[in-house]
Design a protein around this motif. Structure first.
Motif, PDB file in Angstrom:
ATOM      1  N   TRP A  14       0.823  -1.209   0.000  1.00 56.20           N
ATOM      2  CA  TRP A  14       0.000   0.000   0.000  1.00 56.20           C
ATOM      3  C   TRP A  14       0.860   1.264   0.000  1.00 56.20           C
ATOM      4  O   TRP A  14       0.534   2.250  -0.646  1.00 56.20           O
ATOM      5  N   LYS A  15       1.980   1.224   0.716  1.00 58.41           N
ATOM      6  CA  LYS A  15       2.831   2.419   0.783  1.00 58.41           C
ATOM      7  C   LYS A  15       3.438   2.755  -0.576  1.00 58.41           C
ATOM      8  O   LYS A  15       3.775   3.911  -0.844  1.00 58.41           O
ATOM      9  N   SER A  39     -12.876   7.735  -1.625  1.00 53.88           N
ATOM     10  CA  SER A  39     -11.653   8.373  -1.139  1.00 53.88           C
ATOM     11  C   SER A  39     -10.557   8.238  -2.190  1.00 53.88           C
ATOM     12  O   SER A  39     -10.581   7.325  -3.014  1.00 53.88           O
ATOM     13  N   ASN A  40      -9.585   9.147  -2.137  1.00 52.40           N
ATOM     14  CA  ASN A  40      -8.474   9.023  -3.073  1.00 52.40           C
ATOM     15  C   ASN A  40      -7.494   7.961  -2.576  1.00 52.40           C
ATOM     16  O   ASN A  40      -7.535   7.531  -1.420  1.00 52.40           O
ATOM     17  N   LEU A  41      -6.605   7.550  -3.450  1.00 51.09           N
ATOM     18  CA  LEU A  41      -5.691   6.442  -3.150  1.00 51.09           C
ATOM     19  C   LEU A  41      -4.755   6.772  -2.002  1.00 51.09           C
ATOM     20  O   LEU A  41      -4.405   5.896  -1.199  1.00 51.09           O
ATOM     21  N   GLN A  42      -4.346   8.017  -1.878  1.00 51.52           N
ATOM     22  CA  GLN A  42      -3.440   8.392  -0.794  1.00 51.52           C
ATOM     23  C   GLN A  42      -4.115   8.230   0.562  1.00 51.52           C
ATOM     24  O   GLN A  42      -3.517   7.720   1.512  1.00 51.52           O
ATOM     25  N   ILE A  78      -4.875   4.862   5.555  1.00 55.73           N
ATOM     26  CA  ILE A  78      -5.712   4.034   6.446  1.00 55.73           C
ATOM     27  C   ILE A  78      -5.090   2.657   6.610  1.00 55.73           C
ATOM     28  O   ILE A  78      -5.181   2.047   7.685  1.00 55.73           O
ATOM     29  N   MET A  79      -4.445   2.145   5.564  1.00 51.42           N
ATOM     30  CA  MET A  79      -3.893   0.797   5.589  1.00 51.42           C
ATOM     31  C   MET A  79      -2.536   0.714   6.294  1.00 51.42           C
ATOM     32  O   MET A  79      -1.986  -0.374   6.436  1.00 51.42           O
TER      33      MET A  79
END
Length: 217
Positions: free
Chosen positions: A126-127, A207-210, A215-216
């Motif tokens: 995710w990062k 929500s946007n990807l960032q 959140i993850m």
């Protein structure tokens, strides 16, 4: 009867010619303000309740991505026997049921007492998605559910075998008790259940990807 020739017609004063361009610019500026003023005001007039929440309890009517990031099973199956022949662990796969319909099925994780899924359709963390210009729908691999009061989902876990799939267990989950982000559900061993722990991830659609990557974390 007499007529006034073009030569005799009254002529506008000299300053009128200089005023015309100014009036044209002023009119254009006014027209532009008319077109854009409502757009500039709209963010202020929006109802704050329509904004997508990024934490806390789920909101009525909001649609969410939902998937299991980790499922742990007990060392033995429902009959308290080894999962597979020899010392091999179970090949775990799960499904999400909503309103009696399967809305998501995971890939199978072989020989695992603890199986994990990233929730992504591409081989990235995710990062790694921070700063990327891609749509969440293109990279997130999860079920979609809409939250309403007393709505439930069901997690069905199986041990995938060549001959036939064996039941590991199933758990009906009330969405009222879940929050955006990470949710851990622990279960006891029983003749009908060999699931030890389910870690669910819930992410708000819209929500946007960032924000979703944060959140993850």
């Amino acid at each position: 009867m007499t007529s006034i020739s073009d030569f005799d017609a009254p002529k506008p004063p000299p300053w009128m010619g200089a005023l015309v361009p100014f009036l044209i610019v002023l009119a254009a500026a006014g027209f532009y303000w008319f077109l854009t003023s409502d757009k500039e005001k709209s963010p202020i007039d929006l109802d704050s309740s329509q904004e997508v929440k990024l934490s806390g309890k789920l909101s009525n009517g909001q649609t969410y991505y939902i998937f299991a990031s980790e499922i742990e099973v007990y060392p033995t199956n429902l009959e308290n026997e080894a999962w597979d022949r020899g010392e091999k662990g179970p090949d775990i796969r799960y499904r999400i049921l909503w309103k009696g319909n399967a809305v998501f099925e995971s890939v199978t994780k072989g020989d695992s007492l603890i199986a994990d899924w990233s929730g992504l359709s591409i081989e990235l963390n995710w990062k790694d998605l921070l700063g990327k210009s891609v749509s969440p729908d293109d990279v997130i691999k999860a079920g979609r559910v809409r939250f309403d009061e007393n709505e439930t989902i069901e997690i069905v876990v199986q041990d995938v075998d060549i001959a036939s799939d064996d039941d590991v267990g199933r758990k009906e989950i009330l969405l009222n008790g879940l929050s955006i982000g990470k949710n851990v559900i622990r279960l006891k061993k029983s003749p009908a259940n060999a699931i030890r722990r389910i870690t669910l991830r819930i992410l708000p659609i819209g929500s946007n990807l960032q924000d979703l990557a944060n959140i993850m974390k």
